[in-house]
Design a protein around this motif. Structure first.
Motif, PDB file in Angstrom:
ATOM      1  N   LEU A 136     -35.841  41.447  41.146  1.00 43.23           N
ATOM      2  CA  LEU A 136     -36.308  42.714  40.573  1.00 43.23           C
ATOM      3  C   LEU A 136     -37.496  42.477  39.649  1.00 43.23           C
ATOM      4  N   ILE A 137     -37.395  41.400  38.865  1.00 43.36           N
ATOM      5  CA  ILE A 137     -38.527  41.068  38.001  1.00 43.36           C
ATOM      6  C   ILE A 137     -39.732  40.690  38.846  1.00 43.36           C
ATOM      7  N   VAL A 139     -40.529  41.838  41.716  1.00 45.41           N
ATOM      8  CA  VAL A 139     -41.165  43.038  42.263  1.00 45.41           C
ATOM      9  C   VAL A 139     -41.990  43.740  41.193  1.00 45.41           C
ATOM     10  N   SER A 140     -41.543  43.642  39.935  1.00 46.00           N
ATOM     11  CA  SER A 140     -42.236  44.361  38.870  1.00 46.00           C
ATOM     12  C   SER A 140     -43.435  43.604  38.318  1.00 46.00           C
ATOM     13  N   LEU A 141     -43.474  42.291  38.552  1.00 51.30           N
ATOM     14  CA  LEU A 141     -44.625  41.521  38.071  1.00 51.30           C
ATOM     15  C   LEU A 141     -45.725  41.584  39.113  1.00 51.30           C
ATOM     16  N   PRO A 142     -46.892  42.131  38.756  1.00 49.30           N
ATOM     17  CA  PRO A 142     -47.980  42.135  39.729  1.00 49.30           C
ATOM     18  C   PRO A 142     -48.389  40.709  40.084  1.00 49.30           C
ATOM     19  N   PHE A 144     -51.185  39.208  40.370  1.00 49.87           N
ATOM     20  CA  PHE A 144     -52.181  38.496  39.567  1.00 49.87           C
ATOM     21  C   PHE A 144     -51.587  37.994  38.255  1.00 49.87           C
ATOM     22  N   LEU A 145     -50.563  38.725  37.757  1.00 46.37           N
ATOM     23  CA  LEU A 145     -49.925  38.315  36.507  1.00 46.37           C
ATOM     24  C   LEU A 145     -49.121  37.026  36.718  1.00 46.37           C
ATOM     25  N   ILE A 148     -51.537  34.245  36.667  1.00 47.34           N
ATOM     26  CA  ILE A 148     -51.999  33.925  35.308  1.00 47.34           C
ATOM     27  C   ILE A 148     -50.933  33.137  34.551  1.00 47.34           C
ATOM     28  N   LEU A 149     -49.672  33.562  34.690  1.00 44.55           N
ATOM     29  CA  LEU A 149     -48.589  32.862  33.993  1.00 44.55           C
ATOM     30  C   LEU A 149     -48.484  31.424  34.489  1.00 44.55           C
ATOM     31  N   SER A 256     -49.865  41.670  55.368  1.00 43.96           N
ATOM     32  CA  SER A 256     -49.969  41.993  53.946  1.00 43.96           C
ATOM     33  C   SER A 256     -50.173  40.723  53.124  1.00 43.96           C
ATOM     34  N   PHE A 260     -52.852  40.476  50.289  1.00 46.00           N
ATOM     35  CA  PHE A 260     -52.578  40.019  48.929  1.00 46.00           C
ATOM     36  C   PHE A 260     -53.347  38.738  48.602  1.00 46.00           C
TER      37      PHE A 260
ATOM     38  N   PRO B 145     -51.063  47.805  54.318  1.00 45.59           N
ATOM     39  CA  PRO B 145     -50.484  47.838  52.979  1.00 45.59           C
ATOM     40  C   PRO B 145     -51.282  48.766  52.065  1.00 45.59           C
ATOM     41  N   ILE B 242     -49.183  49.411  39.076  1.00 46.19           N
ATOM     42  CA  ILE B 242     -49.504  48.048  39.512  1.00 46.19           C
ATOM     43  C   ILE B 242     -50.818  48.032  40.289  1.00 46.19           C
ATOM     44  N   PHE B 249     -58.048  44.491  37.541  1.00 46.39           N
ATOM     45  CA  PHE B 249     -58.122  43.045  37.351  1.00 46.39           C
ATOM     46  C   PHE B 249     -59.173  42.444  38.272  1.00 46.39           C
ATOM     47  N   LEU B 272     -58.121  32.225  28.491  1.00 44.41           N
ATOM     48  CA  LEU B 272     -56.861  31.520  28.692  1.00 44.41           C
ATOM     49  C   LEU B 272     -57.041  30.019  28.476  1.00 44.41           C
ATOM     50  N   ILE B 281     -51.931  37.588  27.586  1.00 40.42           N
ATOM     51  CA  ILE B 281     -50.486  37.602  27.833  1.00 40.42           C
ATOM     52  C   ILE B 281     -49.821  38.867  27.292  1.00 40.42           C
ATOM     53  N   ALA B 288     -45.871  44.449  32.585  1.00 42.20           N
ATOM     54  CA  ALA B 288     -44.661  44.071  33.312  1.00 42.20           C
ATOM     55  C   ALA B 288     -43.453  44.866  32.813  1.00 42.20           C
ATOM     56  N   VAL B 291     -43.684  48.545  34.012  1.00 39.69           N
ATOM     57  CA  VAL B 291     -43.391  48.700  35.439  1.00 39.69           C
ATOM     58  C   VAL B 291     -41.903  48.472  35.708  1.00 39.69           C
ATOM     59  N   LEU B 292     -41.335  47.467  35.057  1.00 41.44           N
ATOM     60  CA  LEU B 292     -39.901  47.186  35.240  1.00 41.44           C
ATOM     61  C   LEU B 292     -39.066  48.399  34.816  1.00 41.44           C
ATOM     62  N   ASN B 295     -39.436  51.180  37.323  1.00 44.30           N
ATOM     63  CA  ASN B 295     -38.710  50.804  38.545  1.00 44.30           C
ATOM     64  C   ASN B 295     -37.210  51.021  38.387  1.00 44.30           C
TER      65      ASN B 295
END
Lengths: 329, 310
Positions: A136-137, A139-142, A144-145, A148-149, A256, A260, B145, B242, B249, B272, B281, B288, B291-292, B295
């Protein structure tokens, strides 16, 4: 059967024609192609002669026909920015994107399927809950993020992996590969994981729900009643039957993944087609844009066509009522 | 009945409803709703709530640039989450950024909803050739998509417009691109419900009474097809946010002069490697979490409105 195939082919051709029209419209009418080819000091007569020579004064249909003719042969003109034929640029960048996409698809499958099987078999298990929450996380994290992480963690803090580019590549004919050197493989790790994560969560959830569905069926109960080993039931009977939709969805997802890849390539400055396209948009490099547009459309149309035809071949129910084929129920 | 009595009645009816009951008993939904509400309020009232005015050059000091978050060595209590290269307070830029992100998200969802619900109603109610054409277009669009489609529409629109207009119209182009790439789900769902509803007696009665089809669709059929539309809308909001962040971005979305969360992440990404991680960050975390939360709300709403799961 033949009617269905013909209809699908016609539909695909229509899509390609529409995309071609848009690409041609962009190419021909946005900005002046002549201005982009000649210098400041070219006289009006010379411009007009060039215009006539290139056939830019011909009727629309003739020009569009010529554009399609060239496109079919893979010719999309000269990039405004790079001053080189677009097809050369794309051929140069294609291996980078394909290697990234294929490795990402493999990671997504090899990790996603086992995770899906596990969460399907052990619904209430602790690890299953962890996987589901993570997905679930995910899906919610884009995308590109995530990239970056990863860069922050493995590139900046730990300094284990390179943060941009392909590393060392080896030329095999016209194909440049990063898979044969340690540097190339190290450079591939973070981009491919970034690209794979979203597809991985998708595959995991799909396999899980398919497994749950199949495990409820009578033939599984019967197999248990026969006293077969759990292992044989879970993998021989259940997993096997979940694989058809999984393979189909993965096939469709290949498209896809390439889409992406634009994002991933942008994050990691990966020298592939996606990066080329994003730069083309930012610099209004129209020949590159229209070429990419046509290529990606062709790619999607082919994938969808193959999946549809495969479905038709695999699922006999589709063949019975020919009137309902191709329509939505 | 007076207005206030109406309101009280409405509130009571809401409190007696199944949806509210299910909401009360779902801790996840409550937390998600609270988080979403915090984002909405701080976005809506950013000019009043934000501790600084990050886009007013008069109040920004370049000397404050690169201040780390308050708990790190060198932090400044005036800047809770630190500052960026130009000395702008990160917390304030996030609040203003969420304003743009949510604004574009809601506008794109509304746009997609109007188009999708409209076409779905027409498609389901009229049927025939119109239905076939609309659904075929929907099929074709679904095979690409959404994010790619939004990127392509955005790219094409940008190359059609003169360069100096980009920044002014960027937001409208974004709303259009994200909206257009998301209408199919609405259309398909509404078409399905419309086809069920149109054979029911109340619709036939309305028809016999001579009410024009457009009015029947809007006043009689549509209210009965709205439940699933709300669910799709909530989940689409997360997707739209998103998508907007991704396009920004990639540098083809909102310009840096009025940044969204995605633009903030893009701009901060350059720092960064030099160790100023907070510039990218914190906006990333905000995105994040938002969006969470949306969702989770969407997931809950889908279950709450689905009678099969009760």
């Amino acid at each position: 059967m033949i009617a269905f195939i013909i209809r699908r082919f016609l539909q695909s051709a229509l899509v390609m024609l529409t995309v071609g029209l848009i690409a041609f419209g962009l190419f021909r009418y946005v900005g002046d192609p002549i201005n982009n080819m000649v210098g400041q000091d070219t006289s009006l007569q010379e411009r007009e002669a060039l215009r006539e020579g290139l056939g830019l004064n011909d009727p629309f249909v003739v020009q569009f026909g010529r554009f399609v003719g060239n496109a079919v042969q893979g010719e999309f003109g000269i990039s405004y920015r790079h001053r080189r034929p677009v097809e050369d640029l794309i051929a140069e960048r294609l291996p980078a994107t394909l290697e990234l996409s294929i490795i990402a698809a493999l990671i997504a499958l090899l990790v996603g399927v086992p995770m899906g099987v596990y969460t399907g078999l052990h619904r209430e298990g602790f690890l299953s809950r962890v996987f589901m929450t993570l997905s679930l996380i995910g899906v919610s994290l884009p995308t590109f993020l995530i990239g970056i992480l990863l860069i922050l963690l493995f590139g900046v803090v730990l300094q284990w992996l390179p943060t941009f580019g392909r590393g060392d590549v080896v030329q095999l004919g016209w194909w440049s590969t990063g898979l044969l050197t340690t540097g190339g493989i190290k450079a591939l790790i973070m981009p491919s994981i970034t690209l794979a994560l979203f597809q991985m969560t998708l595959i995991m959830r799909l396999v899980r729900s398919e497994m749950l569905e199949v495990l409820r069926t009578d033939y599984i109960k019967f197999a248990r009643a026969r006293g077969l080993a759990n292992r044989a039931i879970n993998f021989g009977h259940a997993l096997k039957n979940t694989l058809v939709p999984v393979i189909t969805i993965t096939g469709l997802q290949l498209g896809s993944i390439i889409a992406f890849a634009i994002i991933t390539e942008s994050v990691f400055q990966w020298p592939g087609m996606g990066l080329l396209f994003i730069q083309a948009i930012n610099e209004v490099d129209i020949p590159v844009m229209s070429a990419y547009l046509c290529m990606i459309a062709l790619f999607f149309v082919i994938i969808n066509l193959i999946v549809d035809l495969l479905y038709y071949a695999v699922d006999p129910r589709l063949r019975i009522d020919s009137t309902a084929v191709g329509r939505h129920h | 009945m007076t207005v206030s009595a109406n309101l009280v009645d409405g509130v009571r009816r809401f409190r007696d409803s199944d949806v509210y009951y299910s909401f009360k008993h779902s801790p996840v939904a409550i937390v998600a709703a609270v988080v979403t509400a915090i984002f909405l309020i701080s976005a809506l009232f950013a000019p009043w709530l934000a501790p600084h005015r990050p886009f007013d050059p008069a109040t920004v000091e370049l000397l404050d640039g690169f201040t780390p978050p308050v708990w790190q060595a060198g932090g400044d209590p005036r800047f809770l989450l630190g500052t960026d290269d130009q000395g702008r307070d990160i917390l304030s830029t996030i609040m203003y950024g969420a304003r743009i992100s949510l604004g574009v998200g809601f506008a794109a969802v509304a746009f997609a909803m109007v188009i999708g619900v409209g076409l779905g109603l027409v498609s389901g109610y009229l049927g025939g050739v119109i239905d076939a054409v609309i659904m075929r277009v929907a099929d074709i669009q679904l095979s690409f998509p959404a994010i790619l489609l939004a990127l392509l529409i955005d790219g094409v629109a940008r190359s059609l417009l003169p360069r100096d207009m980009h920044d002014e119209v960027a937001i409208y182009v974004l709303v259009f691109a994200i909206g257009i790439s998301g209408w199919v789900q609405y259309a398909r769902t509404v078409r399905g419900s419309t086809m069920v509803e149109k054979n029911k007696e109340y619709v036939q009665a309305a028809h016999v009474m001579g009410i024009p089809p457009a009015l029947i669709m809007l006043r009689h059929v549509l209210p009965n097809a709205m439940g699933p539309v709300l669910v799709i809308g909530t989940i689409h909001l997360a997707v739209a946010i998103i998508t907007e962040a991704t396009l920004s971005f990639l540098g083809v979305g909102v310009p840096p002069t009025s940044p969204s969360l995605g633009t903030l992440i893009r701009v901060g990404n350059d720092f960064l490697f030099s160790g100023e991680w907070w510039i990218t960050i914190f906006p990333g975390a905000a995105l994040a979490i938002l969006v969470l939360a949306v969702n989770l709300l969407g997931d809950w709403l889908r279950d709450a409105l689905n009678p099969k799961l009760r």
